[in-house]
Design an enzyme around this catalytic site. Sequence first.
Site, mmCIF file in Angstrom:
data_model
loop_
_atom_site.group_PDB
_atom_site.id
_atom_site.type_symbol
_atom_site.label_atom_id
_atom_site.label_comp_id
_atom_site.label_asym_id
_atom_site.label_seq_id
_atom_site.Cartn_x
_atom_site.Cartn_y
_atom_site.Cartn_z
ATOM 1 N N GLY A 37 0.795 -1.218 0.000
ATOM 2 C CA GLY A 37 0.000 0.000 0.000
ATOM 3 C C GLY A 37 0.827 1.265 0.000
ATOM 4 C CD GLN A 149 -10.889 -24.251 -0.449
ATOM 5 O OE1 GLN A 149 -10.299 -25.280 -0.763
ATOM 6 N NE2 GLN A 149 -11.692 -24.175 0.594
ATOM 7 C CE1 TYR A 155 -4.572 -16.669 -4.155
ATOM 8 C CE2 TYR A 155 -5.172 -18.995 -4.048
ATOM 9 C CZ TYR A 155 -4.255 -17.982 -3.842
ATOM 10 O OH TYR A 155 -3.012 -18.285 -3.342
ATOM 11 C CE1 TYR A 187 -5.647 -23.463 3.330
ATOM 12 C CE2 TYR A 187 -5.617 -25.710 2.482
ATOM 13 C CZ TYR A 187 -6.264 -24.498 2.667
ATOM 14 O OH TYR A 187 -7.522 -24.324 2.149
#
Length: 248
Positions: A37, A149, A155, A187
């Site tokens: 950001g 998913q 995604y 994961y």
Amino acid sequence: MSQRVALVTGGTGGIGTAICRELATAGYLVIAGYNSGGNHDKAKAWQDEQREAGYEIDVAYGDVSDAESAKQCVDGVVAKYGAVHCLVNNAGITRDSTFRKMTLEQWDQVMNANLRSVFNMTRLVINGMLEEKWGRVVNISSVNGQKGQFGQANYAAAKAGMHGFTKSLAQEVAAKGVTVNTVSPGYIMTSMVAAIGDDILEKIASTIPVGRLGKPEEIAYTVSFLASERAAFITGSNVAINGGQHMF
């Protein structure tokens, strides 16, 4: 040959940090790309942490989803260090929602940050690799790009698209000493994931045959190998690192 240069997008994140460190250990001059950001102080603090840990890693700002910002990032790196020999497309975001509720903005944000960014960054470095007749492009995808998913149509589509890109570009540049590969983590226990709570983590681990989440370093080892001389005969491949959660 002078020291080879590696640029890692999303380099200040959990997996990105491990990749940067491993490539530095392998002898690369490493630059961590960041967006954050526009929080340059945060990136500088990250750089200081790496230095204290024994790693000299530079940082370069750029919004990889924006073609002009990506160009400014790469131009700055090339002006300072010369051609980029290894690009790791690791930057990415999630904006999860069931498809029925997903907004066009959520779709576009994820597609731009996760897939368009791969085009933006790779096109800026590929000619330099071809001119030097040596290069490595490693795209960080996801197990969810392979199996899908719930709540991640955007995604999963972007991450699956990364490997289609990998296979196509690999065919175009293979004869010039440039390899292009994908790594698809499952994961992984980053600090962000660790914060979600032990109960949830235990449930996730129970779905993984090896019984645990992966470590960022396990992804980094694979990226470093694909970026090495020893991996010159591997291109257009996808290396799945998911503890057996998805086998194909």
